[in-house]
Design a protein around this motif. Structure first.
Motif, mmCIF file in Angstrom:
data_model
loop_
_atom_site.group_PDB
_atom_site.id
_atom_site.type_symbol
_atom_site.label_atom_id
_atom_site.label_comp_id
_atom_site.label_asym_id
_atom_site.label_seq_id
_atom_site.Cartn_x
_atom_site.Cartn_y
_atom_site.Cartn_z
ATOM 1 N N GLN A 103 86.313 -51.965 -59.363
ATOM 2 C CA GLN A 103 86.512 -53.101 -58.488
ATOM 3 C C GLN A 103 86.630 -52.087 -57.136
ATOM 4 O O GLN A 103 85.600 -53.013 -56.355
ATOM 5 N N GLY A 104 87.265 -51.620 -56.744
ATOM 6 C CA GLY A 104 87.017 -50.771 -55.111
ATOM 7 C C GLY A 104 85.271 -50.683 -54.957
ATOM 8 O O GLY A 104 84.489 -50.670 -53.595
ATOM 9 N N LEU A 105 84.651 -49.380 -55.895
ATOM 10 C CA LEU A 105 83.099 -50.083 -55.523
ATOM 11 C C LEU A 105 82.554 -50.875 -54.853
ATOM 12 O O LEU A 105 81.551 -51.638 -54.022
ATOM 13 N N ALA A 106 82.869 -52.118 -55.867
ATOM 14 C CA ALA A 106 82.071 -53.470 -55.628
ATOM 15 C C ALA A 106 82.565 -54.030 -54.049
ATOM 16 O O ALA A 106 82.246 -55.619 -54.115
ATOM 17 N N SER A 107 83.772 -53.839 -53.782
ATOM 18 C CA SER A 107 84.551 -54.457 -52.596
ATOM 19 C C SER A 107 83.330 -54.106 -52.030
ATOM 20 O O SER A 107 83.198 -54.982 -50.670
ATOM 21 N N LYS A 108 82.582 -53.133 -51.526
ATOM 22 C CA LYS A 108 81.383 -52.832 -50.397
ATOM 23 C C LYS A 108 80.602 -53.659 -50.955
ATOM 24 O O LYS A 108 80.171 -52.791 -49.813
ATOM 25 N N ARG A 109 79.899 -53.795 -51.238
ATOM 26 C CA ARG A 109 79.075 -54.824 -51.150
ATOM 27 C C ARG A 109 79.654 -55.898 -50.386
ATOM 28 O O ARG A 109 78.054 -56.622 -49.363
ATOM 29 N N ASP A 110 80.473 -56.465 -50.445
ATOM 30 C CA ASP A 110 79.931 -57.455 -48.200
ATOM 31 C C ASP A 110 80.232 -56.768 -47.449
ATOM 32 O O ASP A 110 79.948 -58.011 -46.554
ATOM 33 N N ILE A 111 80.245 -55.605 -47.503
ATOM 34 C CA ILE A 111 80.340 -55.039 -46.433
ATOM 35 C C ILE A 111 78.314 -56.047 -45.225
ATOM 36 O O ILE A 111 78.733 -56.071 -43.777
ATOM 37 N N GLU A 112 77.390 -55.781 -46.001
ATOM 38 C CA GLU A 112 75.815 -55.919 -45.851
ATOM 39 C C GLU A 112 76.372 -57.872 -45.568
ATOM 40 O O GLU A 112 75.594 -57.905 -44.568
ATOM 41 N N THR A 113 76.400 -58.212 -46.404
ATOM 42 C CA THR A 113 76.817 -59.702 -45.864
ATOM 43 C C THR A 113 77.653 -60.167 -44.724
ATOM 44 O O THR A 113 76.836 -60.831 -43.901
ATOM 45 N N VAL A 114 78.754 -59.246 -44.397
ATOM 46 C CA VAL A 114 79.229 -59.483 -43.173
ATOM 47 C C VAL A 114 78.303 -59.414 -41.998
ATOM 48 O O VAL A 114 78.148 -59.473 -40.595
ATOM 49 N N ALA A 115 78.444 -57.953 -42.308
ATOM 50 C CA ALA A 115 76.924 -57.475 -40.885
ATOM 51 C C ALA A 115 75.894 -58.185 -40.522
ATOM 52 O O ALA A 115 75.406 -58.185 -39.608
ATOM 53 N N GLN A 116 75.512 -58.656 -42.196
ATOM 54 C CA GLN A 116 74.677 -59.690 -41.468
ATOM 55 C C GLN A 116 74.614 -61.098 -40.939
ATOM 56 O O GLN A 116 73.713 -61.091 -39.984
ATOM 57 N N ARG A 117 75.484 -61.373 -40.825
ATOM 58 C CA ARG A 117 76.194 -62.708 -40.530
ATOM 59 C C ARG A 117 76.708 -62.566 -39.048
ATOM 60 O O ARG A 117 76.582 -63.943 -38.426
ATOM 61 N N LEU A 118 76.670 -61.339 -38.487
ATOM 62 C CA LEU A 118 77.465 -61.353 -37.377
ATOM 63 C C LEU A 118 75.926 -60.518 -36.438
ATOM 64 O O LEU A 118 75.886 -60.002 -35.197
ATOM 65 N N GLY A 119 75.192 -60.183 -37.048
ATOM 66 C CA GLY A 119 73.789 -59.778 -36.385
ATOM 67 C C GLY A 119 74.005 -58.648 -36.040
ATOM 68 O O GLY A 119 73.330 -58.039 -35.099
ATOM 69 N N LEU A 120 74.881 -57.646 -36.860
ATOM 70 C CA LEU A 120 75.673 -56.085 -36.352
ATOM 71 C C LEU A 120 74.137 -55.430 -36.936
ATOM 72 O O LEU A 120 74.117 -53.586 -36.589
ATOM 73 N N ALA A 121 73.171 -55.573 -37.520
ATOM 74 C CA ALA A 121 71.229 -54.181 -38.112
ATOM 75 C C ALA A 121 71.007 -54.616 -36.934
ATOM 76 O O ALA A 121 70.479 -54.779 -36.175
ATOM 77 N N GLY A 122 71.066 -52.936 -36.573
ATOM 78 C CA GLY A 122 70.228 -52.469 -35.416
ATOM 79 C C GLY A 122 70.437 -52.091 -34.145
ATOM 80 O O GLY A 122 70.332 -52.120 -33.251
ATOM 81 N N THR A 123 72.134 -52.530 -33.803
ATOM 82 C CA THR A 123 72.882 -52.199 -32.861
ATOM 83 C C THR A 123 73.090 -51.019 -32.665
ATOM 84 O O THR A 123 73.028 -49.822 -33.141
#
Length: 343
Positions: free
Chosen positions: A18-38
């Motif tokens: 489960q700890g590994l699965a929870s790391k998938r949430d990082i990409e979703t949050v980063a995309q919603r906040l527009g953090l890619a390429g900062t």
């Protein structure tokens, strides 16, 4: 069990964590906040903000309500401990702590506050403020730490050819709830501070440029995050991981080890890094290597099995160019860790 079957069975069990699965949430949050390429890469253990001749480091952790309810004192302790580990993983020294807590009254909050206070005193890092709400329906906690690094260790800077090392404090025991190995809450304060100070000493000596704190994703999951961010492959030998006597391998690889770090370093630096940790009482050993490509493979005896190919299936989805280009590290003539203190 034959080596190939043992490696395949271990890989499959670790993928289900489960700890590994929870790391998938990082990409979703980063995309919603527009953090890619900062300018500040997302996906490292801290946000590292260029500041003068170094970096300001900002780390933050929030805790699952079930964990906070089951072990409020230890949750408070972890609020400080895990953030300090994140700062150390990036070559930094902590400066101050702030916390945000919610509870259904002062009595419910008391053990959590006691854990926060005990950890801040043990590590020598002051709590300087935060937010509180004692009229909430349940106990919740989030903690942030400010630190500073002169020279960064980063999860984006592992290179093919680097040796992968695991540095773990084996002096502890598992907590009654969850897979948390506690090597800290009963340790002498000077031991805690000296151990954390090894990481910035390694960074400042130029021994390596890449490290990551072993998180709730477990050792192999954390290695995958490091490999994905650095765009490298890895071959890991689970049997080489430092482990307390009597602890089952799968549980150890899945657990949060309290004090545990992965470092990717050139072969020429391995002896100096290992000696620095061992001087602080921390077990440190090579457990694998970084290779070209995108596959993380587990090796048992003569057999290898694929654990994950991050080019085919992202985990955190944060791979990008590092904050600043870095030349290959050069060795320092000496390495003497100094205890971390608040300043």
């Amino acid at each position: 069990m034959p080596d190939a079957l043992q490696a395949a069975s271990l890989a499959e069990a670790l993928r289900r964590g489960q700890g590994l699965a929870s790391k998938r949430d990082i990409e979703t949050v980063a995309q919603r906040l527009g953090l890619a390429g900062t300018a500040v890469p997302v996906g490292d253990d801290c946000a590292a903000i260029p500041d003068g001749d170094g970096f300001l480091l900002l780390a933050i952790e929030g805790f699952l309500p079930g964990f906070v309810a089951a072990e409020p004192w230890f949750a408070g302790w972890c609020g400080v401990m895990v953030n300090l580990s994140d700062v150390a993983a990036m070559g930094g020294r902590p400066t101050a702590v702030v916390d945000a807590l919610w509870s259904a009254g002062a009595e419910q909050a008391e053990p959590l506050l006691a854990g926060l206070r005990a950890a801040a005193a043990a590590y020598g890092v002051p709590i300087v403020g935060g937010h509180s709400n004692m009229r909430a329906p349940e106990l919740q906690l989030s903690v942030a730490v400010l630190g500073r690094a002169r020279r960064l260790l980063s999860g984006f800077d592992a290179r093919p050819g680097d040796v992968l090392l695991a540095a773990i404090d084996l002096r502890g025991s598992f907590r009654p709830c969850f897979d948390n190995f506690d090597a800290a809450s009963q340790a002498p304060p000077d031991r805690l501070r000296t151990a954390l100070a090894v990481l910035p000493a390694i960074a400042e000596a130029g021994l390596c440029a890449s490290a990551k704190d072993i998180s709730q994703a477990g050792l192999v999951g954390t290695a995958l995050m490091l490999a994905e961010s650095s765009r490298v492959g890895m071959v890991i030998k689970p049997a080489s991981v430092p482990r307390p006597a009597g602890v089952e391998l799968l549980r150890w690889l899945r657990c949060f080890p309290s004090f545990g770090f992965l470092l990717a370093a050139p072969l020429s630096a391995v002896a100096a890094i290992t000696a620095a940790f061992e001087q602080a009482g921390i077990a440190c050993a090579p457990i694998g290597r970084c290779v070209a490509g995108s596959e993380l493979r587990l090796r048992e005896g003569a057999a290898e099995t694929l654990f994950w190919d991050h080019a085919a299936e992202r985990l955190v989805g944060c791979a990008q160019a590092p904050l600043t280009p870095k030349a290959p590290p050069t060795l320092s003539a000496s390495l003497t860790p100094q205890a971390s203190v608040a300043r």
